[in-house]
Design an enzyme around this catalytic site. Structure first.
Site, PDB file in Angstrom:
ATOM      1  N   HIS A  90      -7.629  -2.160  14.887  1.00 42.35           N
ATOM      2  CA  HIS A  90      -7.802  -1.403  13.698  1.00 42.35           C
ATOM      3  C   HIS A  90      -7.534  -2.283  12.474  1.00 42.35           C
ATOM      4  O   HIS A  90      -8.048  -2.286  11.547  1.00 42.35           O
ATOM      5  CB  HIS A  90      -6.813  -0.166  13.827  1.00 42.35           C
ATOM      6  CG  HIS A  90      -6.662   0.604  12.542  1.00 42.35           C
ATOM      7  ND1 HIS A  90      -7.328   1.936  12.504  1.00 42.35           N
ATOM      8  CD2 HIS A  90      -6.271   0.625  11.423  1.00 42.35           C
ATOM      9  CE1 HIS A  90      -6.907   2.423  11.374  1.00 42.35           C
ATOM     10  NE2 HIS A  90      -6.401   1.584  10.667  1.00 42.35           N
ATOM     11  N   GLU A  91      -6.415  -2.943  12.622  1.00 38.02           N
ATOM     12  CA  GLU A  91      -6.152  -3.760  11.306  1.00 38.02           C
ATOM     13  C   GLU A  91      -6.651  -4.939  11.279  1.00 38.02           C
ATOM     14  O   GLU A  91      -6.919  -5.326   9.995  1.00 38.02           O
ATOM     15  CB  GLU A  91      -4.328  -4.228  11.554  1.00 38.02           C
ATOM     16  CG  GLU A  91      -3.448  -3.208  11.771  1.00 38.02           C
ATOM     17  CD  GLU A  91      -3.392  -2.061  10.794  1.00 38.02           C
ATOM     18  OE1 GLU A  91      -3.963  -2.243   9.668  1.00 38.02           O
ATOM     19  OE2 GLU A  91      -2.874  -0.990  10.908  1.00 38.02           O
ATOM     20  N   GLU A 136       1.035  -1.151   0.018  1.00 37.91           N
ATOM     21  CA  GLU A 136       0.025   0.138   0.066  1.00 37.91           C
ATOM     22  C   GLU A 136       0.897   1.235   0.086  1.00 37.91           C
ATOM     23  O   GLU A 136       1.798   1.313   0.736  1.00 37.91           O
ATOM     24  CB  GLU A 136      -0.911  -0.088   1.248  1.00 37.91           C
ATOM     25  CG  GLU A 136      -2.047   1.109   0.897  1.00 37.91           C
ATOM     26  CD  GLU A 136      -2.898   1.290   2.342  1.00 37.91           C
ATOM     27  OE1 GLU A 136      -2.457   0.722   3.435  1.00 37.91           O
ATOM     28  OE2 GLU A 136      -4.158   1.548   2.131  1.00 37.91           O
ATOM     29  N   HIS A 173      -9.941  -4.033   9.264  1.00 35.84           N
ATOM     30  CA  HIS A 173      -9.738  -3.747   7.792  1.00 35.84           C
ATOM     31  C   HIS A 173      -9.794  -4.973   7.009  1.00 35.84           C
ATOM     32  O   HIS A 173     -10.228  -4.957   5.874  1.00 35.84           O
ATOM     33  CB  HIS A 173      -8.001  -3.274   7.610  1.00 35.84           C
ATOM     34  CG  HIS A 173      -7.809  -1.720   7.760  1.00 35.84           C
ATOM     35  ND1 HIS A 173      -8.666  -0.779   7.023  1.00 35.84           N
ATOM     36  CD2 HIS A 173      -6.948  -1.095   8.516  1.00 35.84           C
ATOM     37  CE1 HIS A 173      -8.077   0.505   7.231  1.00 35.84           C
ATOM     38  NE2 HIS A 173      -7.252   0.186   7.931  1.00 35.84           N
TER      39      HIS A 173
HETATM   40 ZN   LIG Z   1      -5.740   1.588   8.705  1.00 33.64          ZN
END
Ligand SMILES: [Zn+2]
Length: 879
Positions: free
Chosen positions: A313-314, A137, A317
């Site tokens: 958080h990850e 990314e 995703h």
């Molecule tokens: Zn993130």
């Protein structure tokens, strides 16, 4: 031909990639690759365009689905556009299927992007080792394999990696089989085919890893899912806490989204050299080691909260971003804003005692509002075209304003209703791409509210409002205007009307909200509104500070609020402090009002109130750093008094029964007291340091920040400097280097003048890795004694710094942003502006303009309120 944003036509759509990585050579940093891409011809064409970067093409073959060769006329790789253009002899027929096979050589990068290496010291043998992993990314998958490297070209991937026998290889999905290659000391790892996904989420990693494992409680297709934490050898046990959070989060998200995690496994891996905190590659999440690993004996407990949050958080995703992906990078916020909010939600669920949404209000919301009060901010949804554009929108607007807007919406609709809408959205778009409006459609369906209408200005317009609240004959009038850090909004900048949920509080409990029977308060989105209410009684707008706006009361109303402080919730108090501070620095109120308010909160014992106070007082002292010495001394006296008062209330020493938050609060106040030279605290820090240095006593892990910073700030000689430097050179724990570098930035010149330049020079030393430079630079920039020194060093050594940091522009951008923002004079503004006038600023131009604007705003603040602050200090006997 329909062009997508970055230039790849949509005439050919990929459906599957076969990727083979071999001959990995860590001596010369090269590897061999093979990729075969299945493409469907959507529009007749005789040209195939793929993205490549740092890749040398060896052979190209194009074939029909029946494996008949298609004649390639020529191919051409353009370094600048990162495009490989393949011209064919004949046009491909619409609807036909073809595949392109490419043999190539690639580079093993050393800059934390693409397919890159990390060098590290083996925990057990002490030998130098390396491992390899990917960071694709936003647009670096093309450094690993030629591909259509845009998020909405989704496909499946079959990946093979050949590694030496003492290594293992990992990828997005589970291993299909492992083949030993006879007599070569190599093993081929063949992974199963992935689900449909974007190129930026493809990942592989290889090295001498070990792992720990747990299983989900929830069953997926009647089976629990294995979750593993991989580390370099000798570190796996420190993955226990992160593993636990990941496993529970996976079940939690499957439940709240009413949609099971679709992959057969989830791996988390700690990568020794790492630019960010975490990257959500589908099924193989990579992390900075301090964002995943925690040692109960040696880690600072503050890292525990960070790890819980980054892991959640990850994992979030995996749904938001991986399963449903934004259509293009202009909607990056859909990934990041949502993962930030729902990551906070997960941590609040797993550790309710941490009050994570309160700290969200005191930190995340405030950072978002601070950045968004600049003219150089940007709307949540922002046009981006190039890779360097994209990198620059991974900022507080996409993450924190995005998350704050979601928090405001979900609080207004009810979290359950909101999540039901999210679930509808995820189910409808799974394995596909979506836009912001698709999310609003889902939530509109679950809530029966036109969410698109409410949220449009929040997403598509820059900035946020502040409300002016005035008394009228029958109640109050409320007017919304755009808030700028300089307080000087022009009519043409003040055209947006936002949806502002007013939420008028009448007391501290959740049900204490002023009711009315029309929707006009809930859905206030005009310029002004009149509200009938009894202004002799307590009320406060924006209950619990959930709304993304600031409120400015006339002085009569404000006095009633302050008289009724017990009617404010903790979040209300944080919001009131933050609003008062920001309104003062913008010149719309007075800084003395902030100082009064802070003093009235001196008996508080909540950590988030105190982090707000410390942050605002530090900012004031930093901005006032070029004011006459006696004013600075007086400000310091005020800080000393309030921090001493707080310490007397909460006590110096941790008790068995203290909660984690109480312990963290004590450390926050001790650090603030140490850095403002509170005598007792400084003496205590020196005593602990001395005993530690002499090997008599260990410093408690969570006290290291406080002790090292205070000692360097107060009593630094070469001896103390070298003791802390040793923690940078040979960190004694996972987090030691980050803590030591931050502490070194607090150095002052009380003892040895020559130490200050020495601290700044560390920025260029090879033993301060690029990934950690910002810990030192941001702390040097906050330090009144080193701010100018740092800038002079940057100017004098700019070429070397640029060379060190710009191999990865994310690092360079972060360096500029953190190093220069605290100046407060026109002189600094001109100097910085002039210096960069003839420099190549591509990749950090947005941050630089924000830095310059912040400096202007700081200068204006001092100019407006220097006398006001001086008078207040004199009135209160500090001056
Ligand atoms: Zn993130």
């Amino acid at each position: 031909m329909t062009l997508s944003h970055e230039g790849l036509p949509r005439s050919l759509l990929p459906s599957h990639y076969d990727i083979k990585i071999s001959e990995i050579d860590t001596e010369s940093n090269i590897f061999n690759g093979f990729v075969s891409i299945d493409l469907t011809v959507e529009e007749s064409t005789d040209n195939i365009l793929l993205n490549i970067r740092d890749i040398t093409i060896k052979t190209i073959g194009v074939y029909t689905a029946e494996k008949k060769p298609i004649h390639v006329k020529k191919f051409d790789a353009d370094l600048k556009t990162e495009l490989l253009s393949i011209d064919l002899e004949d046009k491909l027929a619409k609807g036909s299927k073809i595949y392109v096979s490419i043999k190539y050589a690639g580079i093993i990068q050393t800059n934390m992007s693409g397919f890159y290496r990390s060098d590290y010291k083996d925990e057990i043998t002490g030998k130098e080792k390396c491992c390899l992993s990917t960071q694709f990314e936003a647009t670096d998958a093309r450094r690993g394999f030629p591909c259509l490297d845009e998020p909405n070209f989704k496909a499946t991937f079959s990946i093979e990696v050949i590694v030496k026998q003492d290594w293992i290889a990992l990828s997005n999905v589970e291993l299909h089989q492992k083949e030993v290659i006879e007599n070569q000391g190599l093993v081929k790892y063949i992974f199963n085919k992935t689900v449909v996904m974007s190129t930026y989420l493809v990942a592989w990693a290889c090295g001498d890893f070990e792992y720990i494992e747990s299983f989900t409680e929830r069953l997926y297709n009647n089976k629990p899912i294995p979750v593993r934490v991989y580390t370099a050898r000798g570190l796996k046990e420190q993955g226990q806490f992160g593993l636990n959070v990941a496993t529970k989060s996976l079940d939690y998200f499957s439940k709240i989204f009413d949609l099971d995690y679709p992959l057969p496994k989830l791996d988390l891996i700690s990568v020794p050299t790492y630019s960010h905190n975490g990257m959500e590659n589908y099924g193989l999440i990579t992390f900075r080691s301090t964002a995943l690993l925690f040692d109960e004996k040696t880690s600072d407990t503050k890292y525990k909260q960070k790890i819980a949050y980054v892991v959640a958080h990850e994992v979030a995703h995996q749904w938001f971003g991986d399963l449903v992906t934004m259509d293009w990078w202009n909607e990056l916020w859909l990934n990041e804003g949502f993962a930030t909010w729902v990551g906070t939600l997960a941590v609040s669920y797993l550790y309710p005692e941490w009050e994570f949404f309160t700290s969200f209000i005191s930190t995340s919301l405030q950072s978002a509002l601070a950045l968004d009060s600049l003219r150089g901010s940007h709307p949540i949804e922002v046009p981006v075209y190039s890779a360097l554009d994209i990198d620059q929108v991974f900022d507080d607007i996409s993450y924190l304003k995005g998350a704050s807007a979601i928090n405001m919406l979900s609080s207004s609709l009810g979290v359950d209703v909101f999540l039901r809408g999210v679930s509808l959205y995820l189910k409808k778009h799974k394995y596909g791409n979506a836009k912001t409006n698709d999310l609003w459609k889902g939530i509109s369906e679950s809530s029966n509210v036109d969410v698109t209408k409410l949220m449009d200005s929040w997403i598509s317009k820059i900035g946020f409002p502040y409300l002016i609240v005035k008394k009228t004959d029958t109640g109050i009038s409320v007017e919304q205007n755009r808030f700028l850090s300089t307080g000087d909004v022009k009519p043409e900048e003040n055209e947006t009307l936002w949806w502002v949920p007013l939420n008028i509080s009448t007391g501290p409990n959740p049900e204490d909200v002023l009711k009315n029977n029309s929707d006009s308060w809930k859905f206030f989105s005009s310029r002004t509104i009149e509200i009938p209410l009894d202004t002799t009684k307590f009320f406060k707008l924006n209950k619990d500070s959930v709304g993304v706006y600031r409120v400015f009361y006339d002085s009569d109303i404000l006095s009633i609020i302050i008289e009724n402080i017990d009617k404010l919730s903790v979040k209300d108090k944080i919001g009131l402090l933050a609003d008062t501070a920001s309104i003062a620095s913008a010149g719309l109120g007075k800084t003395s009002a902030l100082l009064e308010l802070i003093w009235s909160f001196k008996d508080e014992t909540d950590i988030n109130i105190w982090t707000t106070i410390i942050c605002r007082l530090s900012k004031l002292a930093q901005t006032w750093f070029e004011q006459p010495l006696e004013v600075q001394v007086a400000l310091k006296k005020f800080q000393q008094e309030i921090y001493s008062h707080a310490l007397n209330n909460i006590g110096f020493k941790d008790e068995e029964t203290d909660s984690l938050l109480t312990k963290n609060l004590r450390m926050e106040i001790l650090s603030a007291a140490g850095l403002t030279s509170v005598h007792m605290v400084v003496e205590e820090a020196k005593r602990i340091f001395k005993n530690w240095e002499q090997g008599k006593e260990e410093i408690r892990p969570s006290a290291r920040s406080f002790v090292l910073s205070t000692v360097l700030h107060e009593d630094a000689s070469s001896n103390e400097f070298n003791v802390v430097l040793k923690e940078v050179l040979e960190p004694s724990s996972l987090d030691a280097r980050e803590i030591a570098l931050t502490s070194m930035g607090h150095l002052t010149s009380k003892n040895e003048q020559a130490l200050l330049p020495k601290a700044v020079e560390l920025l260029l030393k090879p033993f301060v890795p690029e990934m950690d430079v910002h810990f030192l630079s941001s702390s040097l920039a906050r330090n009144n004694e080193t701010r100018w020194l740092l800038w002079k060093f940057i100017k004098a050594n700019y070429d070397d710094l640029y060379k060190k940091l710009s191999a990865n522009m994310v690092i360079m951008d972060r360096f500029i942003k953190f190093s220069l923002t605290n100046f407060a004079s026109n002189e600094a503004y001109d100097d910085i502006k002039d210096f960069f006038a003839d420099k190549n600023i591509i990749g950090f131009e947005r941050s630089l303009s924000q830095v310059l604007e912040s400096i202007k705003a700081n200068a204006k603040w001092v100019n407006n309120d220097a006398d006001d602050v001086k008078d207040w200090l004199a009135r209160n006997k500090y001056l």
